[in-house]
Design a protein around this motif. Sequence first.
Motif, PDB file in Angstrom:
ATOM      1  N   GLY A 158       1.664  -0.608   3.459  1.00  0.00           N
ATOM      2  CA  GLY A 158       0.875  -0.451   2.238  1.00  0.00           C
ATOM      3  C   GLY A 158       1.376  -1.350   1.127  1.00  0.00           C
ATOM      4  N   LYS A 159       2.014  -2.470   1.521  1.00  0.00           N
ATOM      5  CA  LYS A 159       2.625  -3.319   0.503  1.00  0.00           C
ATOM      6  C   LYS A 159       1.633  -4.192  -0.238  1.00  0.00           C
ATOM      7  CE  LYS A 159       7.443  -3.857   0.476  1.00  0.00           C
ATOM      8  NZ  LYS A 159       8.608  -4.705   0.609  1.00  0.00           N
ATOM      9  N   ASN A 160       0.549  -4.571   0.419  1.00  0.00           N
ATOM     10  CA  ASN A 160      -0.444  -5.356  -0.311  1.00  0.00           C
ATOM     11  C   ASN A 160      -1.789  -4.652  -0.231  1.00  0.00           C
ATOM     12  OD1 ASN A 160      -0.665  -5.800   2.407  1.00  0.00           O
ATOM     13  ND2 ASN A 160       0.072  -7.901   2.264  1.00  0.00           N
ATOM     14  N   LYS A 161      -2.732  -5.166  -0.970  1.00  0.00           N
ATOM     15  CA  LYS A 161      -4.036  -4.508  -1.071  1.00  0.00           C
ATOM     16  C   LYS A 161      -3.862  -3.036  -1.418  1.00  0.00           C
ATOM     17  CE  LYS A 161      -6.863  -7.797   0.971  1.00  0.00           C
ATOM     18  NZ  LYS A 161      -8.155  -8.097   1.490  1.00  0.00           N
ATOM     19  N   THR A 162      -2.778  -2.719  -2.112  1.00  0.00           N
ATOM     20  CA  THR A 162      -2.590  -1.347  -2.558  1.00  0.00           C
ATOM     21  C   THR A 162      -3.431  -1.163  -3.806  1.00  0.00           C
ATOM     22  OG1 THR A 162      -0.648  -2.128  -3.706  1.00  0.00           O
ATOM     23  CG2 THR A 162      -0.286  -0.987  -1.637  1.00  0.00           C
ATOM     24  N   GLU A 163      -3.257  -0.050  -4.475  1.00  0.00           N
ATOM     25  CA  GLU A 163      -4.124   0.208  -5.611  1.00  0.00           C
ATOM     26  C   GLU A 163      -3.857  -0.783  -6.747  1.00  0.00           C
ATOM     27  OE1 GLU A 163      -1.621   3.876  -7.595  1.00  0.00           O
ATOM     28  OE2 GLU A 163      -3.352   4.258  -6.311  1.00  0.00           O
ATOM     29  N   ARG A 164      -4.878  -0.967  -7.536  1.00  0.00           N
ATOM     30  CA  ARG A 164      -4.777  -1.909  -8.639  1.00  0.00           C
ATOM     31  C   ARG A 164      -3.857  -1.357  -9.724  1.00  0.00           C
ATOM     32  NH1 ARG A 164      -9.045  -5.581  -8.777  1.00  0.00           N
ATOM     33  NH2 ARG A 164      -9.177  -5.520 -11.041  1.00  0.00           N
ATOM     34  N   MET A 165      -3.252  -2.285 -10.459  1.00  0.00           N
ATOM     35  CA  MET A 165      -2.336  -1.872 -11.532  1.00  0.00           C
ATOM     36  C   MET A 165      -3.142  -1.504 -12.770  1.00  0.00           C
ATOM     37  SD  MET A 165       0.108  -5.177 -11.226  1.00  0.00           S
ATOM     38  CE  MET A 165      -1.055  -6.214 -10.349  1.00  0.00           C
ATOM     39  N   VAL A 166      -2.663  -0.522 -13.531  1.00  0.00           N
ATOM     40  CA  VAL A 166      -3.302  -0.293 -14.818  1.00  0.00           C
ATOM     41  C   VAL A 166      -2.841  -1.407 -15.763  1.00  0.00           C
ATOM     42  CG1 VAL A 166      -3.685   2.173 -14.565  1.00  0.00           C
ATOM     43  CG2 VAL A 166      -1.524   1.362 -15.491  1.00  0.00           C
ATOM     44  N   LEU A 167      -3.697  -1.686 -16.732  1.00  0.00           N
ATOM     45  CA  LEU A 167      -3.524  -2.864 -17.582  1.00  0.00           C
ATOM     46  C   LEU A 167      -2.127  -3.037 -18.196  1.00  0.00           C
ATOM     47  CD1 LEU A 167      -5.055  -5.317 -18.641  1.00  0.00           C
ATOM     48  CD2 LEU A 167      -6.020  -3.877 -20.434  1.00  0.00           C
ATOM     49  N   PRO A 168      -1.551  -1.998 -18.821  1.00  0.00           N
ATOM     50  CA  PRO A 168      -0.244  -2.204 -19.453  1.00  0.00           C
ATOM     51  C   PRO A 168       0.855  -2.572 -18.452  1.00  0.00           C
ATOM     52  CG  PRO A 168      -1.230  -0.136 -20.177  1.00  0.00           C
ATOM     53  CD  PRO A 168      -2.061  -0.628 -19.041  1.00  0.00           C
ATOM     54  N   TYR A 169       0.773  -2.016 -17.251  1.00  0.00           N
ATOM     55  CA  TYR A 169       1.754  -2.314 -16.207  1.00  0.00           C
ATOM     56  C   TYR A 169       1.676  -3.791 -15.818  1.00  0.00           C
ATOM     57  CZ  TYR A 169       4.097  -1.986 -11.628  1.00  0.00           C
ATOM     58  OH  TYR A 169       4.932  -2.167 -10.556  1.00  0.00           O
ATOM     59  N   ALA A 170       0.443  -4.263 -15.606  1.00  0.00           N
ATOM     60  CA  ALA A 170       0.242  -5.670 -15.240  1.00  0.00           C
ATOM     61  C   ALA A 170       0.713  -6.581 -16.372  1.00  0.00           C
ATOM     62  CB  ALA A 170      -1.235  -5.919 -14.928  1.00  0.00           C
ATOM     63  N   SER A 171       0.426  -6.181 -17.611  1.00  0.00           N
ATOM     64  CA  SER A 171       0.840  -6.996 -18.760  1.00  0.00           C
ATOM     65  C   SER A 171       2.351  -7.165 -18.773  1.00  0.00           C
ATOM     66  CB  SER A 171       0.442  -6.327 -20.081  1.00  0.00           C
ATOM     67  OG  SER A 171      -0.942  -6.208 -20.163  1.00  0.00           O
ATOM     68  N   GLU A 172       3.035  -6.089 -18.459  1.00  0.00           N
ATOM     69  CA  GLU A 172       4.489  -6.124 -18.512  1.00  0.00           C
ATOM     70  C   GLU A 172       5.073  -7.073 -17.465  1.00  0.00           C
ATOM     71  OE1 GLU A 172       7.882  -2.807 -18.093  1.00  0.00           O
ATOM     72  OE2 GLU A 172       6.213  -2.303 -19.437  1.00  0.00           O
ATOM     73  N   ILE A 173       4.553  -7.000 -16.241  1.00  0.00           N
ATOM     74  CA  ILE A 173       5.023  -7.923 -15.196  1.00  0.00           C
ATOM     75  C   ILE A 173       4.744  -9.360 -15.619  1.00  0.00           C
ATOM     76  CG2 ILE A 173       4.681  -8.703 -12.818  1.00  0.00           C
ATOM     77  CD1 ILE A 173       3.973  -5.908 -12.030  1.00  0.00           C
ATOM     78  N   ALA A 174       3.526  -9.589 -16.105  1.00  0.00           N
ATOM     79  CA  ALA A 174       3.135 -10.952 -16.500  1.00  0.00           C
ATOM     80  C   ALA A 174       4.034 -11.467 -17.619  1.00  0.00           C
ATOM     81  CB  ALA A 174       1.679 -10.959 -16.941  1.00  0.00           C
ATOM     82  N   ASP A 175       4.324 -10.598 -18.590  1.00  0.00           N
ATOM     83  CA  ASP A 175       5.178 -11.029 -19.708  1.00  0.00           C
ATOM     84  C   ASP A 175       6.558 -11.468 -19.239  1.00  0.00           C
ATOM     85  OD1 ASP A 175       3.139 -10.544 -21.427  1.00  0.00           O
ATOM     86  OD2 ASP A 175       3.889  -8.616 -22.156  1.00  0.00           O
ATOM     87  N   LYS A 176       7.096 -10.728 -18.289  1.00  0.00           N
ATOM     88  CA  LYS A 176       8.431 -11.082 -17.761  1.00  0.00           C
ATOM     89  C   LYS A 176       8.418 -12.448 -17.101  1.00  0.00           C
ATOM     90  CE  LYS A 176      10.500  -6.615 -16.635  1.00  0.00           C
ATOM     91  NZ  LYS A 176      10.628  -5.668 -15.524  1.00  0.00           N
ATOM     92  N   ILE A 177       7.379 -12.702 -16.300  1.00  0.00           N
ATOM     93  CA  ILE A 177       7.307 -13.980 -15.590  1.00  0.00           C
ATOM     94  C   ILE A 177       7.096 -15.122 -16.590  1.00  0.00           C
ATOM     95  CG2 ILE A 177       6.028 -15.299 -13.852  1.00  0.00           C
ATOM     96  CD1 ILE A 177       5.353 -12.583 -12.518  1.00  0.00           C
ATOM     97  N   ILE A 178       6.260 -14.859 -17.586  1.00  0.00           N
ATOM     98  CA  ILE A 178       5.990 -15.893 -18.591  1.00  0.00           C
ATOM     99  C   ILE A 178       7.271 -16.230 -19.369  1.00  0.00           C
ATOM    100  CG2 ILE A 178       4.830 -16.238 -20.817  1.00  0.00           C
ATOM    101  CD1 ILE A 178       2.327 -15.097 -19.564  1.00  0.00           C
TER     102      ILE A 178
END
Length: 589
Positions: A158-178
């Motif tokens: 279940g590592k991929n195609k799992t459920e979608r992230m809620v917006l704030p969670y995705a924002s946080e990952i993106a911010d770290k990478i940026i």
Amino acid sequence: MNNQDVAKLFKNVAAAYAIKDEKKFRFQILAYQKASEAIAGSTSELKDLYKEDKLNSVPGIGSTIKSRIEELFRKGHVEHFDSVLEGIPGSVFVLLDVPSLGPKKAYKLTSKFSLTNPKTVVDNLINEAKEGNIAKIPTFGEKSQEDILTALLEYKQGKNKTERMVLPYASEIADKIIEYLKKSSAINKVATLGSLRRRMPTVGDIDIAAASDNPKEAIDRFVSYPYKERIIEKGPSTASFLTSGGKQVDFMVQPVEGFGALLQHFTGSKNHNVHLREYALKKGMSLSERGIKDLSKKDGRIRSFDSEEKFYKALGMQWIPPELRENKGEIELAANNKLPFLVELKNIRGDLHIHSSFPIEPSHDLGNNSIKEMVQKANYLNYEYIGFSEHNPNISRHTNKQIYDLIAKRNDEIEQIKSSIKSVRIIKLLETDILPSGELAIDDKSLNLLDASIVSIHSGFNMEKKKLTDRILKGLSHPKVKILAHPTGRLLNERAGYDLEWDKIFDFCKKNNKAIEINAWPLRLDLPDVLVKEAIKYGVKFVINTDSHAVDQMNLMKYGVDVARRGWATKNDILNTLSYNKFIEWIKK
DNA sequence: GCCGTTTTCGGCCCGACTGTTTTCAGTCG
């Protein structure tokens, strides 16, 4: 059979066409894929549209597909589909959910190893890969075998195609990478794109774009990100990896002068881009992430754009806010300079759904911070007003008299704070339950202690659509009631919202001057954006609220504004953009 | 099979990347 089932069926039909003859059925494949996506994203149940003979209102459903759906609901199956799907085992459709496997490969693999059982196909295929049998098939090789094995194992976990992230969670990952990318001198500009930039309530993949004069180094920097599981692909201008949490991150690079076209392309949505490209073709222009090609000139030169504004301008249209890019008519409006001026966070002047820690002995959860602390936060946010909407006192443990006293006590507390803090006006509200009968949880005497009431339902969701609609309309009809809170009750990734007869609800709200809440809590984002857009057509007004149970949660207002913007709401559609006096005027109306 | 500022026929977005090939097929966004 619900919408998701029909969407899945159509997806399978498209895959079956691809397996049988991709060239011959090219356009049928497109049509069924498009219809599948439209159905999956539809807010109305297909079954209802079928009964009302409104199937044609769904874009992508024409006369043929309409008759197929009718047959499906009438007979439980469609003869034409039976023949299209004939000869293709169910196991193929299971494999379609495994990344890197499409219809062709899935069919080849199941045929070669005679894997027809959907339940065992993944395990069996893993064994074939481990034994080295996949590499023996023509057009497959050692590397393909390895990649397929990896994908299958990840799918099983279940590592991929799992459920979608809620917006704030995705924002946080993106911010770290940026943050990480910015430390490289090869990166001139970097931004999040895709559904994250369009502010979708949930995000599947994270898309990041960069402008760089040294793309190779930029890509190297990206794939060296320390918190990744593995690299999925790596080319000269794009790359992707899987995070340790199993989320895919896509990265694209263009030179600085081409950044505008790149932003445009990877912001999507897919449907927006497809339509925009068709539109451009009619004007003799071909679009891509690299820029715009003038088809009337033979040189094949691509004109690049450093900003999105210039890109859209070259097509003869206004810049389109990312939240609108869903192919809902925004392209035509932009071409005519008629896009709505969307509401912004800075327009918000108050938050009306606040739970304090005042011991009101509520039916549901109490807040964590005092009335005073919440008011101070409102002051910090430069709000003009704040409305306290604790849950009503629990009705099974209190008499009407006790309930009255509790609310009166809270009001006393509010009055005291009013005298000490003058910069923020306080409105006395309550979040009152609408009982299954449609009656409100507290009596008129208690309600009269309030400036107004918010109403919502917190139990007895499993009512039939019409009954639930009547229940809510009855609750809303009380003169003290002004706002319907979190109207679908949905919790993202947890439970779907309940379906109501929205035309009746919207019509009632418009005629009786009731507002609908856009709840900014990231798991709710309720009313959903598509219904916001629908309600605006009726002239319904909204209030954007955070439903805060703690001081910090009052910062979540921006997510509610995102929903409003995705629903095409302007400042005029949102009541808490009004001044205090105007807002109170509306409440008293 | 859908759809309309080329409107009831004749079009249908564009490109990246990978692996297995030696010019392309498959998948993805």
